[in-house]
Design a protein around this motif. Structure first.
Motif, PDB file in Angstrom:
ATOM      1  N   ALA A   1     -28.000  14.838 -10.004  1.00 43.66           N
ATOM      2  CA  ALA A   1     -26.560  15.059 -10.174  1.00 43.66           C
ATOM      3  C   ALA A   1     -25.850  14.909  -8.826  1.00 43.66           C
ATOM      4  CB  ALA A   1     -26.299  16.435 -10.774  1.00 43.66           C
ATOM      5  N   ASP A   2     -26.454  15.422  -7.766  1.00 40.35           N
ATOM      6  CA  ASP A   2     -25.871  15.271  -6.425  1.00 40.35           C
ATOM      7  C   ASP A   2     -25.782  13.801  -6.036  1.00 40.35           C
ATOM      8  OD1 ASP A   2     -25.595  17.989  -6.194  1.00 40.35           O
ATOM      9  OD2 ASP A   2     -27.322  18.263  -4.861  1.00 40.35           O
ATOM     10  N   PHE A   3     -26.836  13.048  -6.364  1.00 36.71           N
ATOM     11  CA  PHE A   3     -26.835  11.620  -6.047  1.00 36.71           C
ATOM     12  C   PHE A   3     -25.736  10.906  -6.827  1.00 36.71           C
ATOM     13  CE2 PHE A   3     -28.195   7.298  -7.154  1.00 36.71           C
ATOM     14  CZ  PHE A   3     -28.229   6.745  -5.885  1.00 36.71           C
ATOM     15  N   ARG A   4     -25.591  11.249  -8.091  1.00 37.02           N
ATOM     16  CA  ARG A   4     -24.552  10.613  -8.906  1.00 37.02           C
ATOM     17  C   ARG A   4     -23.173  10.884  -8.301  1.00 37.02           C
ATOM     18  NH1 ARG A   4     -23.414  11.250 -15.429  1.00 37.02           N
ATOM     19  NH2 ARG A   4     -21.891   9.596 -15.531  1.00 37.02           N
ATOM     20  N   GLN A   5     -22.955  12.113  -7.846  1.00 40.62           N
ATOM     21  CA  GLN A   5     -21.669  12.420  -7.225  1.00 40.62           C
ATOM     22  C   GLN A   5     -21.469  11.640  -5.932  1.00 40.62           C
ATOM     23  OE1 GLN A   5     -19.049  14.022  -8.550  1.00 40.62           O
ATOM     24  NE2 GLN A   5     -20.394  13.966 -10.338  1.00 40.62           N
ATOM     25  N   SER A   6     -22.555  11.408  -5.195  1.00 49.10           N
ATOM     26  CA  SER A   6     -22.430  10.626  -3.957  1.00 49.10           C
ATOM     27  C   SER A   6     -22.056   9.180  -4.279  1.00 49.10           C
ATOM     28  CB  SER A   6     -23.725  10.676  -3.137  1.00 49.10           C
ATOM     29  OG  SER A   6     -24.722   9.852  -3.693  1.00 49.10           O
ATOM     30  N   LEU A   7     -22.585   8.642  -5.387  1.00 48.86           N
ATOM     31  CA  LEU A   7     -22.190   7.300  -5.814  1.00 48.86           C
ATOM     32  C   LEU A   7     -20.700   7.258  -6.146  1.00 48.86           C
ATOM     33  CD1 LEU A   7     -25.030   6.029  -8.198  1.00 48.86           C
ATOM     34  CD2 LEU A   7     -24.645   5.436  -5.805  1.00 48.86           C
ATOM     35  N   ARG A   8     -20.238   8.270  -6.865  1.00 50.96           N
ATOM     36  CA  ARG A   8     -18.824   8.312  -7.251  1.00 50.96           C
ATOM     37  C   ARG A   8     -17.935   8.417  -6.006  1.00 50.96           C
ATOM     38  NH1 ARG A   8     -17.496   9.245 -12.439  1.00 50.96           N
ATOM     39  NH2 ARG A   8     -15.735  10.551 -11.911  1.00 50.96           N
ATOM     40  N   ARG A   9     -18.367   9.209  -5.029  1.00 55.31           N
ATOM     41  CA  ARG A   9     -17.594   9.306  -3.780  1.00 55.31           C
ATOM     42  C   ARG A   9     -17.531   7.943  -3.081  1.00 55.31           C
ATOM     43  NH1 ARG A   9     -20.254  14.356  -3.481  1.00 55.31           N
ATOM     44  NH2 ARG A   9     -21.888  13.481  -2.159  1.00 55.31           N
ATOM     45  N   GLY A  10     -18.632   7.200  -3.151  1.00 56.63           N
ATOM     46  CA  GLY A  10     -18.665   5.868  -2.551  1.00 56.63           C
ATOM     47  C   GLY A  10     -17.669   4.926  -3.199  1.00 56.63           C
ATOM     48  N   TYR A  11     -17.595   4.963  -4.534  1.00 51.40           N
ATOM     49  CA  TYR A  11     -16.617   4.123  -5.236  1.00 51.40           C
ATOM     50  C   TYR A  11     -15.200   4.510  -4.837  1.00 51.40           C
ATOM     51  CZ  TYR A  11     -20.138   2.155  -8.380  1.00 51.40           C
ATOM     52  OH  TYR A  11     -21.209   1.482  -8.888  1.00 51.40           O
ATOM     53  N   VAL A  12     -14.931   5.806  -4.804  1.00 47.92           N
ATOM     54  CA  VAL A  12     -13.594   6.275  -4.443  1.00 47.92           C
ATOM     55  C   VAL A  12     -13.233   5.797  -3.043  1.00 47.92           C
ATOM     56  CG1 VAL A  12     -12.269   8.343  -3.825  1.00 47.92           C
ATOM     57  CG2 VAL A  12     -13.493   8.238  -6.008  1.00 47.92           C
ATOM     58  N   GLU A  13     -14.171   5.861  -2.120  1.00 52.19           N
ATOM     59  CA  GLU A  13     -13.905   5.426  -0.751  1.00 52.19           C
ATOM     60  C   GLU A  13     -13.618   3.925  -0.694  1.00 52.19           C
ATOM     61  OE1 GLU A  13     -12.728   5.522   2.812  1.00 52.19           O
ATOM     62  OE2 GLU A  13     -13.244   7.372   1.780  1.00 52.19           O
ATOM     63  N   ARG A  14     -14.351   3.136  -1.475  1.00 52.28           N
ATOM     64  CA  ARG A  14     -14.102   1.692  -1.492  1.00 52.28           C
ATOM     65  C   ARG A  14     -12.730   1.387  -2.103  1.00 52.28           C
ATOM     66  NH1 ARG A  14     -19.627   1.723  -2.734  1.00 52.28           N
ATOM     67  NH2 ARG A  14     -19.444   1.071  -4.912  1.00 52.28           N
ATOM     68  N   TYR A  15     -12.374   2.115  -3.155  1.00 49.90           N
ATOM     69  CA  TYR A  15     -11.045   1.940  -3.729  1.00 49.90           C
ATOM     70  C   TYR A  15      -9.964   2.312  -2.712  1.00 49.90           C
ATOM     71  CZ  TYR A  15     -13.131   1.543  -8.439  1.00 49.90           C
ATOM     72  OH  TYR A  15     -13.837   1.151  -9.544  1.00 49.90           O
ATOM     73  N   ARG A  16     -10.174   3.422  -2.021  1.00 49.99           N
ATOM     74  CA  ARG A  16      -9.194   3.865  -1.022  1.00 49.99           C
ATOM     75  C   ARG A  16      -9.022   2.800   0.055  1.00 49.99           C
ATOM     76  NH1 ARG A  16     -11.400   8.563   0.263  1.00 49.99           N
ATOM     77  NH2 ARG A  16     -10.011   9.781  -1.085  1.00 49.99           N
ATOM     78  N   GLU A  17     -10.130   2.276   0.543  1.00 48.61           N
ATOM     79  CA  GLU A  17     -10.078   1.259   1.595  1.00 48.61           C
ATOM     80  C   GLU A  17      -9.366  -0.006   1.095  1.00 48.61           C
ATOM     81  OE1 GLU A  17     -13.227  -1.419   4.217  1.00 48.61           O
ATOM     82  OE2 GLU A  17     -13.918   0.404   3.227  1.00 48.61           O
ATOM     83  N   GLY A  18      -9.682  -0.424  -0.125  1.00 43.36           N
ATOM     84  CA  GLY A  18      -9.088  -1.651  -0.648  1.00 43.36           C
ATOM     85  C   GLY A  18      -7.615  -1.522  -0.957  1.00 43.36           C
ATOM     86  N   PHE A  19      -7.235  -0.434  -1.630  1.00 38.77           N
ATOM     87  CA  PHE A  19      -5.849  -0.297  -2.083  1.00 38.77           C
ATOM     88  C   PHE A  19      -4.903   0.179  -0.987  1.00 38.77           C
ATOM     89  CE2 PHE A  19      -7.889   0.341  -6.408  1.00 38.77           C
ATOM     90  CZ  PHE A  19      -7.581  -0.941  -6.849  1.00 38.77           C
ATOM     91  N   SER A  20      -5.416   0.931  -0.012  1.00 41.24           N
ATOM     92  CA  SER A  20      -4.533   1.469   1.024  1.00 41.24           C
ATOM     93  C   SER A  20      -4.001   0.382   1.953  1.00 41.24           C
ATOM     94  CB  SER A  20      -5.250   2.553   1.833  1.00 41.24           C
ATOM     95  OG  SER A  20      -6.332   1.990   2.551  1.00 41.24           O
ATOM     96  N   ARG A  21      -4.513  -0.821   1.842  1.00 39.66           N
ATOM     97  CA  ARG A  21      -3.954  -1.941   2.607  1.00 39.66           C
ATOM     98  C   ARG A  21      -2.567  -2.308   2.097  1.00 39.66           C
ATOM     99  NH1 ARG A  21      -8.080  -6.251   1.182  1.00 39.66           N
ATOM    100  NH2 ARG A  21      -6.502  -7.609   2.092  1.00 39.66           N
ATOM    101  N   PHE A  22      -2.267  -1.941   0.857  1.00 43.80           N
ATOM    102  CA  PHE A  22      -1.038  -2.404   0.217  1.00 43.80           C
ATOM    103  C   PHE A  22      -0.040  -1.292  -0.110  1.00 43.80           C
ATOM    104  CE2 PHE A  22      -4.592  -5.148  -0.975  1.00 43.80           C
ATOM    105  CZ  PHE A  22      -4.183  -6.342  -0.397  1.00 43.80           C
ATOM    106  N   VAL A  23      -0.538  -0.065  -0.324  1.00 45.84           N
ATOM    107  CA  VAL A  23       0.359   1.028  -0.702  1.00 45.84           C
ATOM    108  C   VAL A  23       0.032   2.284   0.086  1.00 45.84           C
ATOM    109  CG1 VAL A  23       0.723   0.155  -3.049  1.00 45.84           C
ATOM    110  CG2 VAL A  23      -1.143   1.777  -2.614  1.00 45.84           C
ATOM    111  N   GLU A  24       1.040   3.161   0.163  1.00 43.15           N
ATOM    112  CA  GLU A  24       0.844   4.469   0.788  1.00 43.15           C
ATOM    113  C   GLU A  24       0.275   5.404  -0.284  1.00 43.15           C
ATOM    114  OE1 GLU A  24       1.243   5.188   3.851  1.00 43.15           O
ATOM    115  OE2 GLU A  24       2.481   3.552   4.647  1.00 43.15           O
TER     116      GLU A  24
END
Length: 199
Positions: A123-146
Motif C-alpha cells: 500500500a505504501d508503494f502504491r501511494q508512492s506511485l501515485r505521488r510520482g504521477y502527481v509530481e509529473r502532472y505538476r511539472e507538466g502543467f505548471s509550465r502553462f498555469v498557476e
C-alpha cells in the motif's frame, strides 16, 4: 522448461524473464495464482531463485508495478520531448500515455495494482506511485498555469479520472480513443480554470 532451467542467465536477464512469466500468469489466471513457488515452476527455475529476486509475493507485485511505472514514465518523457508546446498538448500526452500503457499491459495490471492494497508494504508503494504521477502532472502543467495552493488534491483528481477511464478502456466499456479524448478534455478543462502563465 527444462532448457530454460539448464540455462544460466545473467541476473538482470533472469529477473526480466521472471517478470515476463509473472505477467503471463496474471493474464491467464489473475493475481491470486501468482506465488513465488508457482512463478519458479512456470519459469523453469528453483524456488530459491524466485525468492532471491523478489523476497516475497509483495516484493514481486511491487517489481511488476514498478516496471510498469518506468514504462509509463518513459512513454511520457518521449512524447513530451517531441511536443508539449501547449497545455492541450501536455494534457493529450498525459492522457494518451496513461491509457495506452494500461491497454498495452492488459487487464491483469489493474488486478496487480489492486493487489497492492493488501499489505502495508505494498500500500505504501502504491501511494508512492501515485505521488510520482502527481509530481509529473505538476511539472507538466505548471509550465502553462498557476496551480492553486491545493494543487495536490486537484492533480489527484486528474489521476483518479485517468485510472477510471483507462480501466474502462481495458474492460472494453469505451474505446481507447474515447478514453484518451475524454481524459485529455478533463485535464484541459480542470487546468484552464487557473491563471495562464505569461510567455
Amino acid at each position: 522448461m527444462t532448457g530454460t532451467a539448464a540455462k544460466k542467465l545473467p541476473r538482470a536477464e533472469r529477473r526480466e524473464q521472471l517478470l515476463e512469466t509473472a505477467q503471463a500468469i496474471m493474464g491467464e489466471t489473475g493475481t491470486d495464482a501468482l506465488t513465488l513457488g508457482y512463478l519458479a515452476e512456470r519459469a523453469g527455475v528453483s524456488k530459491p531463485i524466485a525468492y532471491e529476486h523478489f523476497g516475497t509475493r509483495a516484493g514481486l507485485l511491487i517489481a511488476i508495478c514498478s516496471a510498469y511505472d518506468k514504462r509509463q514514465m518513459q512513454a511520457q518523457r518521449e512524447a513530451l520531448a517531441a511536443g508539449g508546446e501547449t497545455l492541450e498538448d501536455v494534457a493529450s500526452i498525459f492522457a494518451s500515455s496513461y491509457v495506452s500503457c494500461v491497454l498495452d499491459m492488459g487487464p491483469a495490471m489493474g488486478a496487480a495494482f489492486a493487489a497492492l492494497s493488501a499489505t502495508e508494504e505494498t500500500a505504501d508503494f502504491r501511494q508512492s506511485l501515485r505521488r510520482g504521477y502527481v509530481e509529473r502532472y505538476r511539472e507538466g502543467f505548471s509550465r502553462f498555469v498557476e496551480l492553486p495552493p491545493n494543487d495536490t488534491a486537484v492533480l489527484l483528481g486528474c489521476l483518479g479520472a485517468a485510472e477510471a477511464l483507462a480501466q474502462d478502456a481495458a474492460a472494453g466499456r469505451v474505446s481507447r480513443d474515447e478514453a484518451v479524448e475524454a481524459l485529455a478534455g478533463m485535464f484541459t478543462a480542470t487546468l484552464k480554470r487557473y491563471p495562464a502563465k505569461a510567455g
